[in-house]
Design a protein around this motif. Sequence first.
Motif, PDB file in Angstrom:
ATOM      1  N   SER A 127      -3.898  -6.134   1.543  1.00 30.45           N
ATOM      2  CA  SER A 127      -4.403  -6.012   2.913  1.00 30.45           C
ATOM      3  C   SER A 127      -3.997  -7.278   3.662  1.00 30.45           C
ATOM      4  O   SER A 127      -3.544  -8.253   3.045  1.00 30.45           O
ATOM      5  N   PHE A 128      -4.215  -7.262   4.969  1.00 27.50           N
ATOM      6  CA  PHE A 128      -3.873  -8.421   5.794  1.00 27.50           C
ATOM      7  C   PHE A 128      -4.633  -9.656   5.311  1.00 27.50           C
ATOM      8  O   PHE A 128      -4.063 -10.744   5.150  1.00 27.50           O
ATOM      9  N   ASP A 129      -5.932  -9.466   5.062  1.00 28.13           N
ATOM     10  CA  ASP A 129      -6.798 -10.561   4.611  1.00 28.13           C
ATOM     11  C   ASP A 129      -6.268 -11.192   3.316  1.00 28.13           C
ATOM     12  O   ASP A 129      -6.147 -12.410   3.183  1.00 28.13           O
ATOM     13  N   LYS A 130      -5.919 -10.334   2.369  1.00 31.12           N
ATOM     14  CA  LYS A 130      -5.455 -10.821   1.059  1.00 31.12           C
ATOM     15  C   LYS A 130      -4.102 -11.522   1.197  1.00 31.12           C
ATOM     16  O   LYS A 130      -3.846 -12.525   0.548  1.00 31.12           O
TER      17      LYS A 130
ATOM     18  N   LEU B  24       3.076   2.334  -3.972  1.00 32.64           N
ATOM     19  CA  LEU B  24       2.392   2.942  -5.122  1.00 32.64           C
ATOM     20  C   LEU B  24       0.924   2.560  -5.219  1.00 32.64           C
ATOM     21  O   LEU B  24       0.317   2.737  -6.262  1.00 32.64           O
ATOM     22  N   ARG B  25       0.344   1.992  -4.174  1.00 27.71           N
ATOM     23  CA  ARG B  25      -1.074   1.647  -4.218  1.00 27.71           C
ATOM     24  C   ARG B  25      -1.761   2.254  -3.010  1.00 27.71           C
ATOM     25  O   ARG B  25      -2.169   1.572  -2.099  1.00 27.71           O
ATOM     26  N   GLN B  26      -1.899   3.583  -3.048  1.00 27.52           N
ATOM     27  CA  GLN B  26      -2.437   4.242  -1.857  1.00 27.52           C
ATOM     28  C   GLN B  26      -3.905   3.919  -1.622  1.00 27.52           C
ATOM     29  O   GLN B  26      -4.403   4.057  -0.525  1.00 27.52           O
ATOM     30  N   ALA B  27      -4.608   3.466  -2.694  1.00 32.40           N
ATOM     31  CA  ALA B  27      -6.017   3.138  -2.507  1.00 32.40           C
ATOM     32  C   ALA B  27      -6.205   1.734  -1.941  1.00 32.40           C
ATOM     33  O   ALA B  27      -7.306   1.354  -1.578  1.00 32.40           O
ATOM     34  N   ALA B  28      -5.136   0.934  -1.882  1.00 32.23           N
ATOM     35  CA  ALA B  28      -5.248  -0.378  -1.227  1.00 32.23           C
ATOM     36  C   ALA B  28      -5.320  -0.129   0.280  1.00 32.23           C
ATOM     37  O   ALA B  28      -4.958   0.945   0.755  1.00 32.23           O
ATOM     38  N   ASP B  29      -5.781  -1.138   1.030  1.00 36.98           N
ATOM     39  CA  ASP B  29      -5.902  -0.935   2.488  1.00 36.98           C
ATOM     40  C   ASP B  29      -4.519  -0.750   3.110  1.00 36.98           C
ATOM     41  O   ASP B  29      -4.338   0.002   4.038  1.00 36.98           O
ATOM     42  N   ASN B  30      -3.546  -1.491   2.571  1.00 39.64           N
ATOM     43  CA  ASN B  30      -2.177  -1.475   3.086  1.00 39.64           C
ATOM     44  C   ASN B  30      -2.113  -1.919   4.554  1.00 39.64           C
ATOM     45  O   ASN B  30      -3.130  -2.241   5.153  1.00 39.64           O
TER      46      ASN B  30
END
Length: 409
Positions: free
Chosen positions: A14-17, A38-44
């Motif tokens: 995510s932006f924060d991370k 491949l990480r659709q559950a991340a906020d992205n």
Amino acid sequence: MTHWVPELLAPAGSFDKGRVALEYGADAIYLAGQKFGLRQAADNFTPMELASIVAKAHQARKLVYVVINSFLHDEDLEALPEFLSQLEELKVDALIVSDLGVIKTIQDHCKRPIHLSTQASCLNSESAKFWRNQGVTRLVLGRETSLQEAKAIKEASGLEIELFIHGSMCMAYSGNCVISNYTQGRDSNRGGCAHSCRFDYTLDFSPMGKSIEKQAYFMSSKDLEGLKLLPQFIDAKIDSLKVEGRMKSPHYAGTVSKVYSEALDFFRLRGTGAHVLQSAEYQDALHSWLLELSKVTQREATEASLVTKAGETSIFSSRDQEDGPYHVAGIVLEALEGQHLLVEVRHAFTTQSTLELVPFKGPCREITLNQLSDLRSRPIEKTKPGQVVRLPWMDGAAPRQLIRQVVVQ
Ligand code: SF4
């Protein structure tokens, strides 16, 4: 004189991370847009967030790689050119790809360098040369590759090599797995992995004539931790050290980036000679880096296949506990020298809590909270998540630093 060290590449789910990872010392981050990773559950990242993090990274002379490593069907490919033109305009530093069709589409629509994703399972020199001929400039080798093999592949192919050094492991060959598809209906090769391998399963031995049932975490891996092998990564001239964990917290992104960047700084100044590795200074530093890493995860560590092939000692069979003994209590918003810190609370804490400030560089500092007040300077005993509170000034504090807290079980 300084010595060559690799790039430290941190995950940005995510932006924060992403911002935390860059501020705590990562040289580069990898992230995905709303599709194709491949990480659709991340906020992205939304298009605006993507533009903003690329601008911040480039301003700090750091790099951003965008992950497009899903295996795509024709219908998915249709939307790709539009995304690629955005990435071209932003001048992202590379695209991480596993699908040949995606490589072709990228080459037709933009000029960004292409890194081969670990999902493509590149494990040998001939495969490396094949990918080089397809226009790939860097290989993210499969996690089954040893350091020695990685060095040989680099020499044979002349390509840049990126190798995982830290984070969760996948029990399947380079992520080519369908357990999640069958058990959860979530396609791990299209961004849906549910980490099904980390669950406990019941083994039924009755077909073998034994009436035994055993419940176990027999597919769950320990986490990769290559910190002690860092001098070997440097000597093998591995170009980029990859940290896994786009799904993990900002606390993880910050702490792991801080530890590995401080370790790289250590070797940049001293080199990796035997006298350095045998020195008390290195042993003390290593002890403190490992202690820091232990604050973000309780999962046992393994060096997986980096030196010898991973085997049963890599299995984490005891429990599925992930979180470390600390979490983020707050983030410094303002640091007014000699006066106060304004802190945005993430997890509630009180004047009795054990807190520490995590500076961007150097050791963490314990915070003794004899006063705590709200924004109007009214004394309070306990904070609430989302609240902004005033803490006494601490030397070395700066905006966006993390304040962590011992988790009371
Ligand atoms: S379920 Fe486990 S083994 Fe399968 S892709 Fe996900 S992390 Fe890898």
